[in-house]
Design a protein around this motif. Sequence first.
Motif, PDB file in Angstrom:
ATOM      1  N   ARG A  31       0.827  -1.208   0.000  1.00 30.46           N
ATOM      2  CA  ARG A  31       0.000   0.000   0.000  1.00 30.46           C
ATOM      3  C   ARG A  31       0.859   1.256   0.000  1.00 30.46           C
ATOM      4  NH1 ARG A  31      -2.183   1.669   5.529  1.00 30.46           N
ATOM      5  NH2 ARG A  31       0.045   2.044   5.587  1.00 30.46           N
ATOM      6  N   ASP A  32       1.902   1.281   0.833  1.00 30.83           N
ATOM      7  CA  ASP A  32       2.773   2.450   0.920  1.00 30.83           C
ATOM      8  C   ASP A  32       3.535   2.673  -0.388  1.00 30.83           C
ATOM      9  OD1 ASP A  32       1.851   2.750   3.495  1.00 30.83           O
ATOM     10  OD2 ASP A  32       3.688   1.983   4.448  1.00 30.83           O
ATOM     11  N   ALA A  33       3.993   1.588  -1.020  1.00 26.32           N
ATOM     12  CA  ALA A  33       4.696   1.703  -2.299  1.00 26.32           C
ATOM     13  C   ALA A  33       3.766   2.239  -3.383  1.00 26.32           C
ATOM     14  CB  ALA A  33       5.275   0.351  -2.708  1.00 26.32           C
ATOM     15  N   ILE A  34       2.519   1.775  -3.386  1.00 28.43           N
ATOM     16  CA  ILE A  34       1.535   2.260  -4.351  1.00 28.43           C
ATOM     17  C   ILE A  34       1.255   3.741  -4.110  1.00 28.43           C
ATOM     18  CG2 ILE A  34      -0.885   2.127  -5.059  1.00 28.43           C
ATOM     19  CD1 ILE A  34      -0.721  -0.905  -4.528  1.00 28.43           C
ATOM     20  N   SER A  35       1.081   4.133  -2.867  1.00 28.04           N
ATOM     21  CA  SER A  35       0.814   5.539  -2.546  1.00 28.04           C
ATOM     22  C   SER A  35       1.953   6.436  -3.009  1.00 28.04           C
ATOM     23  CB  SER A  35       0.595   5.722  -1.047  1.00 28.04           C
ATOM     24  OG  SER A  35      -0.585   5.081  -0.653  1.00 28.04           O
ATOM     25  N   GLU A  36       3.174   6.001  -2.759  1.00 26.19           N
ATOM     26  CA  GLU A  36       4.343   6.784  -3.176  1.00 26.19           C
ATOM     27  C   GLU A  36       4.411   6.884  -4.701  1.00 26.19           C
ATOM     28  OE1 GLU A  36       9.140   6.335  -2.992  1.00 26.19           O
ATOM     29  OE2 GLU A  36       8.030   5.845  -1.163  1.00 26.19           O
ATOM     30  N   ALA A  37       4.183   5.762  -5.387  1.00 25.87           N
ATOM     31  CA  ALA A  37       4.201   5.764  -6.853  1.00 25.87           C
ATOM     32  C   ALA A  37       3.087   6.649  -7.402  1.00 25.87           C
ATOM     33  CB  ALA A  37       4.076   4.345  -7.382  1.00 25.87           C
ATOM     34  N   ASN A  38       1.945   6.623  -6.760  1.00 23.61           N
ATOM     35  CA  ASN A  38       0.817   7.444  -7.200  1.00 23.61           C
ATOM     36  C   ASN A  38       1.128   8.922  -7.052  1.00 23.61           C
ATOM     37  OD1 ASN A  38      -1.929   7.288  -8.227  1.00 23.61           O
ATOM     38  ND2 ASN A  38      -2.524   8.235  -6.297  1.00 23.61           N
ATOM     39  N   LEU A  39       1.731   9.307  -5.925  1.00 28.62           N
ATOM     40  CA  LEU A  39       2.107  10.707  -5.717  1.00 28.62           C
ATOM     41  C   LEU A  39       3.160  11.162  -6.721  1.00 28.62           C
ATOM     42  CD1 LEU A  39       2.250  10.874  -1.815  1.00 28.62           C
ATOM     43  CD2 LEU A  39       0.562  11.971  -3.318  1.00 28.62           C
ATOM     44  N   SER A  40       4.029  10.249  -7.113  1.00 21.54           N
ATOM     45  CA  SER A  40       5.088  10.558  -8.079  1.00 21.54           C
ATOM     46  C   SER A  40       4.600  10.435  -9.517  1.00 21.54           C
ATOM     47  CB  SER A  40       6.279   9.617  -7.884  1.00 21.54           C
ATOM     48  OG  SER A  40       6.772   9.703  -6.583  1.00 21.54           O
ATOM     49  N   GLU A  41       3.340  10.050  -9.681  1.00 17.99           N
ATOM     50  CA  GLU A  41       2.729   9.867 -10.992  1.00 17.99           C
ATOM     51  C   GLU A  41       3.532   8.923 -11.884  1.00 17.99           C
ATOM     52  OE1 GLU A  41       1.778  13.690 -12.662  1.00 17.99           O
ATOM     53  OE2 GLU A  41       0.483  14.193 -10.987  1.00 17.99           O
ATOM     54  N   LYS A  42       4.024   7.842 -11.276  1.00 16.23           N
ATOM     55  CA  LYS A  42       4.738   6.827 -12.054  1.00 16.23           C
ATOM     56  C   LYS A  42       3.742   6.095 -12.940  1.00 16.23           C
ATOM     57  CE  LYS A  42       8.534   5.980  -8.911  1.00 16.23           C
ATOM     58  NZ  LYS A  42       9.295   4.979  -8.182  1.00 16.23           N
ATOM     59  N   GLU A  43       4.238   5.568 -14.052  1.00 14.24           N
ATOM     60  CA  GLU A  43       3.353   4.846 -14.963  1.00 14.24           C
ATOM     61  C   GLU A  43       3.251   3.364 -14.623  1.00 14.24           C
ATOM     62  OE1 GLU A  43       4.663   4.098 -19.023  1.00 14.24           O
ATOM     63  OE2 GLU A  43       6.620   4.901 -18.509  1.00 14.24           O
ATOM     64  N   LYS A  44       4.290   2.831 -13.981  1.00 16.43           N
ATOM     65  CA  LYS A  44       4.284   1.420 -13.598  1.00 16.43           C
ATOM     66  C   LYS A  44       5.339   1.206 -12.523  1.00 16.43           C
ATOM     67  CE  LYS A  44       7.376   0.142 -17.364  1.00 16.43           C
ATOM     68  NZ  LYS A  44       7.601  -0.738 -18.501  1.00 16.43           N
ATOM     69  N   TYR A  55       0.072 -16.580   1.020  1.00 11.35           N
ATOM     70  CA  TYR A  55       0.380 -15.738  -0.123  1.00 11.35           C
ATOM     71  C   TYR A  55      -0.817 -15.516  -1.049  1.00 11.35           C
ATOM     72  CZ  TYR A  55       0.742 -19.749  -3.295  1.00 11.35           C
ATOM     73  OH  TYR A  55       0.479 -20.851  -4.050  1.00 11.35           O
ATOM     74  N   LYS A  56      -1.707 -16.497  -1.181  1.00 12.66           N
ATOM     75  CA  LYS A  56      -2.856 -16.325  -2.073  1.00 12.66           C
ATOM     76  C   LYS A  56      -3.782 -15.226  -1.556  1.00 12.66           C
ATOM     77  CE  LYS A  56      -2.959 -20.695  -4.447  1.00 12.66           C
ATOM     78  NZ  LYS A  56      -3.765 -21.835  -4.863  1.00 12.66           N
ATOM     79  N   GLU A  57      -3.998 -15.170  -0.257  1.00 11.44           N
ATOM     80  CA  GLU A  57      -4.816 -14.102   0.313  1.00 11.44           C
ATOM     81  C   GLU A  57      -4.151 -12.749   0.112  1.00 11.44           C
ATOM     82  OE1 GLU A  57      -5.893 -14.821   4.371  1.00 11.44           O
ATOM     83  OE2 GLU A  57      -6.524 -16.866   3.933  1.00 11.44           O
ATOM     84  N   VAL A  58      -2.844 -12.690   0.327  1.00 13.20           N
ATOM     85  CA  VAL A  58      -2.108 -11.436   0.145  1.00 13.20           C
ATOM     86  C   VAL A  58      -2.225 -10.978  -1.306  1.00 13.20           C
ATOM     87  CG1 VAL A  58       0.185 -10.375   0.137  1.00 13.20           C
ATOM     88  CG2 VAL A  58      -0.499 -11.844   2.043  1.00 13.20           C
ATOM     89  N   LEU A  59      -2.019 -11.896  -2.247  1.00  9.91           N
ATOM     90  CA  LEU A  59      -2.107 -11.528  -3.661  1.00  9.91           C
ATOM     91  C   LEU A  59      -3.528 -11.118  -4.044  1.00  9.91           C
ATOM     92  CD1 LEU A  59       0.202 -14.206  -5.318  1.00  9.91           C
ATOM     93  CD2 LEU A  59       0.720 -11.818  -4.804  1.00  9.91           C
ATOM     94  N   GLY A  60      -4.520 -11.782  -3.460  1.00  7.07           N
ATOM     95  CA  GLY A  60      -5.905 -11.427  -3.734  1.00  7.07           C
ATOM     96  C   GLY A  60      -6.240 -10.021  -3.287  1.00  7.07           C
ATOM     97  N   ILE A  61      -5.743  -9.640  -2.137  1.00  4.57           N
ATOM     98  CA  ILE A  61      -6.004  -8.298  -1.610  1.00  4.57           C
ATOM     99  C   ILE A  61      -5.135  -7.259  -2.312  1.00  4.57           C
ATOM    100  CG2 ILE A  61      -5.878  -6.844   0.460  1.00  4.57           C
ATOM    101  CD1 ILE A  61      -6.516  -9.451   2.055  1.00  4.57           C
ATOM    102  N   ALA A  62      -3.910  -7.639  -2.666  1.00  2.00           N
ATOM    103  CA  ALA A  62      -2.963  -6.698  -3.289  1.00  2.00           C
ATOM    104  C   ALA A  62      -3.500  -6.117  -4.591  1.00  2.00           C
ATOM    105  CB  ALA A  62      -1.624  -7.392  -3.539  1.00  2.00           C
ATOM    106  N   GLY A  63      -4.338  -6.856  -5.278  1.00  2.00           N
ATOM    107  CA  GLY A  63      -4.882  -6.368  -6.537  1.00  2.00           C
ATOM    108  C   GLY A  63      -5.937  -5.292  -6.386  1.00  2.00           C
ATOM    109  N   SER A  64      -6.402  -5.072  -5.172  1.00  2.00           N
ATOM    110  CA  SER A  64      -7.461  -4.067  -4.985  1.00  2.00           C
ATOM    111  C   SER A  64      -7.101  -3.037  -3.914  1.00  2.00           C
ATOM    112  CB  SER A  64      -8.771  -4.763  -4.616  1.00  2.00           C
ATOM    113  OG  SER A  64      -8.624  -5.479  -3.416  1.00  2.00           O
ATOM    114  N   LEU A  65      -5.838  -2.821  -3.692  1.00  2.00           N
ATOM    115  CA  LEU A  65      -5.413  -1.854  -2.680  1.00  2.00           C
ATOM    116  C   LEU A  65      -5.584  -0.403  -3.127  1.00  2.00           C
ATOM    117  CD1 LEU A  65      -2.221  -3.512  -1.175  1.00  2.00           C
ATOM    118  CD2 LEU A  65      -4.424  -3.175  -0.066  1.00  2.00           C
ATOM    119  N   HIS A  66      -5.666  -0.178  -4.419  1.00  2.00           N
ATOM    120  CA  HIS A  66      -5.805   1.175  -4.928  1.00  2.00           C
ATOM    121  C   HIS A  66      -6.648   1.150  -6.188  1.00  2.00           C
ATOM    122  CE1 HIS A  66      -4.784   5.165  -6.442  1.00  2.00           C
ATOM    123  NE2 HIS A  66      -4.291   5.440  -5.253  1.00  2.00           N
ATOM    124  N   PHE A  67      -7.501   2.133  -6.357  1.00  2.00           N
ATOM    125  CA  PHE A  67      -8.410   2.180  -7.501  1.00  2.00           C
ATOM    126  C   PHE A  67      -7.665   2.280  -8.831  1.00  2.00           C
ATOM    127  CE2 PHE A  67     -11.093   4.585 -10.486  1.00  2.00           C
ATOM    128  CZ  PHE A  67     -12.171   3.724 -10.562  1.00  2.00           C
TER     129      PHE A  67
END
Length: 120
Positions: A31-44, A55-67
């Motif tokens: 979540r923190d890495a996504i937030s930082e990338a979003n603020l920096s307007e990174k493309e990927k 790990y399957k639960e983590v990966l399942g949730i990781a796909g929906s941490l940010h809109f």
Amino acid sequence: MEITNYTWDQYISNKKMEKYKEKFNILFKIRDAISEANLSEKEKMTITINKTKDYKEVLGIAGSLHFWWVIDFVIESNGTFILLYRNCKIHNRDTEPNKLWEDTLIQLESDLLNPIKYHD
């Protein structure tokens, strides 16, 4: 209406918190890495996480941490997962993930010295 002071132990036990601690820590890091990338307007971006028993639960949730951020690929190697996230504000659904990540996939394949196996 009822107003109470917040204390986390009213909502989750120490036992459950310990059980989920590793999973939560991974998700918070993502979540923190996504937030930082979003603020920096990174493309990927890529995020590497260690494989855990949940790990399957983590990966399942990781796909929906940010809109705006979605996972195009999950690469498993040597007890880790590499998540390849794309910013949908820049790369929408018309973006071809294979083309977007072509250089990264070639580099990862070279670094890992194993051919990447693609699964649908």
